[in-house]
Design a protein around this motif. Sequence first.
Motif, mmCIF file in Angstrom:
data_model
loop_
_atom_site.group_PDB
_atom_site.id
_atom_site.type_symbol
_atom_site.label_atom_id
_atom_site.label_comp_id
_atom_site.label_asym_id
_atom_site.label_seq_id
_atom_site.Cartn_x
_atom_site.Cartn_y
_atom_site.Cartn_z
ATOM 1 N N ARG A 171 13.937 4.761 -6.605
ATOM 2 C CA ARG A 171 13.584 3.808 -5.547
ATOM 3 C C ARG A 171 14.071 4.365 -4.215
ATOM 4 O O ARG A 171 15.222 4.812 -4.102
ATOM 5 C CB ARG A 171 14.228 2.445 -5.809
ATOM 6 C CG ARG A 171 13.932 1.385 -4.745
ATOM 7 C CD ARG A 171 14.675 0.095 -5.081
ATOM 8 N NE ARG A 171 14.343 -0.987 -4.176
ATOM 9 C CZ ARG A 171 14.981 -1.243 -3.039
ATOM 10 N NH1 ARG A 171 15.994 -0.455 -2.665
ATOM 11 N NH2 ARG A 171 14.634 -2.255 -2.270
ATOM 12 N N VAL A 172 13.203 4.329 -3.207
ATOM 13 C CA VAL A 172 13.545 4.850 -1.881
ATOM 14 C C VAL A 172 13.282 3.773 -0.840
ATOM 15 O O VAL A 172 12.195 3.186 -0.803
ATOM 16 C CB VAL A 172 12.740 6.123 -1.536
ATOM 17 C CG1 VAL A 172 13.154 6.663 -0.169
ATOM 18 C CG2 VAL A 172 12.940 7.192 -2.611
ATOM 19 N N LEU A 196 0.846 -1.181 0.000
ATOM 20 C CA LEU A 196 0.000 0.000 0.000
ATOM 21 C C LEU A 196 0.886 1.237 0.000
ATOM 22 O O LEU A 196 1.846 1.322 0.769
ATOM 23 C CB LEU A 196 -0.890 -0.015 1.248
ATOM 24 C CG LEU A 196 -1.753 1.218 1.517
ATOM 25 C CD1 LEU A 196 -2.833 1.347 0.452
ATOM 26 C CD2 LEU A 196 -2.380 1.134 2.903
ATOM 27 N N VAL A 197 0.587 2.187 -0.861
ATOM 28 C CA VAL A 197 1.332 3.440 -0.882
ATOM 29 C C VAL A 197 0.834 4.330 0.252
ATOM 30 O O VAL A 197 -0.379 4.444 0.479
ATOM 31 C CB VAL A 197 1.189 4.146 -2.239
ATOM 32 C CG1 VAL A 197 1.899 5.502 -2.221
ATOM 33 C CG2 VAL A 197 1.761 3.276 -3.348
ATOM 34 N N PRO A 211 10.411 -0.552 0.809
ATOM 35 C CA PRO A 211 10.846 0.317 -0.276
ATOM 36 C C PRO A 211 9.717 0.727 -1.202
ATOM 37 O O PRO A 211 8.801 -0.054 -1.483
ATOM 38 C CB PRO A 211 11.886 -0.540 -1.008
ATOM 39 C CG PRO A 211 12.405 -1.473 0.044
ATOM 40 C CD PRO A 211 11.223 -1.781 0.902
ATOM 41 N N GLY A 212 9.787 1.965 -1.673
ATOM 42 C CA GLY A 212 8.794 2.479 -2.621
ATOM 43 C C GLY A 212 9.477 2.987 -3.870
ATOM 44 O O GLY A 212 10.683 3.291 -3.869
ATOM 45 N N VAL A 213 8.739 3.075 -4.961
ATOM 46 C CA VAL A 213 9.294 3.535 -6.231
ATOM 47 C C VAL A 213 8.396 4.627 -6.821
ATOM 48 O O VAL A 213 7.194 4.691 -6.556
ATOM 49 C CB VAL A 213 9.442 2.385 -7.247
ATOM 50 C CG1 VAL A 213 10.464 1.366 -6.748
ATOM 51 C CG2 VAL A 213 8.113 1.726 -7.538
ATOM 52 N N ARG A 250 5.256 7.219 -0.431
ATOM 53 C CA ARG A 250 4.885 7.810 -1.710
ATOM 54 C C ARG A 250 6.105 8.559 -2.230
ATOM 55 O O ARG A 250 6.676 9.406 -1.531
ATOM 56 C CB ARG A 250 3.711 8.765 -1.554
ATOM 57 C CG ARG A 250 3.143 9.231 -2.901
ATOM 58 C CD ARG A 250 1.948 10.150 -2.759
ATOM 59 N NE ARG A 250 2.331 11.467 -2.304
ATOM 60 C CZ ARG A 250 1.981 11.990 -1.140
ATOM 61 N NH1 ARG A 250 1.261 11.296 -0.285
ATOM 62 N NH2 ARG A 250 2.378 13.210 -0.805
ATOM 63 N N VAL A 251 6.516 8.228 -3.439
ATOM 64 C CA VAL A 251 7.720 8.823 -4.023
ATOM 65 C C VAL A 251 7.302 9.673 -5.217
ATOM 66 O O VAL A 251 6.879 9.156 -6.253
ATOM 67 C CB VAL A 251 8.728 7.741 -4.472
ATOM 68 C CG1 VAL A 251 9.999 8.400 -5.005
ATOM 69 C CG2 VAL A 251 9.058 6.803 -3.310
ATOM 70 N N ASP A 252 7.412 10.991 -5.065
ATOM 71 C CA ASP A 252 7.121 11.925 -6.154
ATOM 72 C C ASP A 252 8.454 12.411 -6.711
ATOM 73 O O ASP A 252 9.272 12.976 -5.972
ATOM 74 C CB ASP A 252 6.294 13.105 -5.656
ATOM 75 C CG ASP A 252 4.923 12.664 -5.137
ATOM 76 O OD1 ASP A 252 4.277 11.845 -5.810
ATOM 77 O OD2 ASP A 252 4.523 13.110 -4.048
#
Length: 202
Positions: free
Chosen positions: A185-186, A49-50, A194-196, A123-125
């Motif tokens: 990627r963070v 889930l973001v 990790p999120g992208v 959330r990666v913006d």
Amino acid sequence: RTGRVHEATGVSATDAKTVSGTDLRKLLDLRSTWFTVGWLALAPPTAPLVYGGAASLAGLARGIGPVALESRVPGGLWQPAGTPVPSATGAFTTIVRPQLTTEYRLAAGTIRAALAKVPVAPRVDATIASGSASGKIAPPIVGAAVQLQRQDGVTWTTIGTAATDLTGAFAVQSTDVAPGTYRVRVAPGHGLVPGVSATAVG
């Protein structure tokens, strides 16, 4: 009918097996064959889930009485998280909005079962140009590892690294510039997977 279990049949996707109530009592280490069989199940979402979003948990509570949902974040204690309302078949869905990766389970009386984990990604913006990227993550976490990646066939190759500042902002540069598909990627830790970012062609 005495209420005792004389036979019980277990069914899987490929097989079914019937055992006597006495054998089942021994297998489950029960005091007698006077018992009922209930069913608790909880299915997690198929993808992380973001952060800031909501997820749907699908479950089943049959032959077990009223049920409650409980949740626990990493290192925390189990807390009440809602009261599902099963249909006549026992099926239900419930919406959850965790801020961190969270475990959920069903509670019925003294029974705790059906563990499901909902991973939460930041959330990666990001604004991505060939060889560079800048942006921000939510929630803001300082020192999160940031990777600028380019797709090479079916794999992603890291071509630049950086870290987020106090506001969760980042800027990453690379001298390995080539046409291709890019993403950021963070990996922040702190209860987040990790999120992208969205991909960009540069």
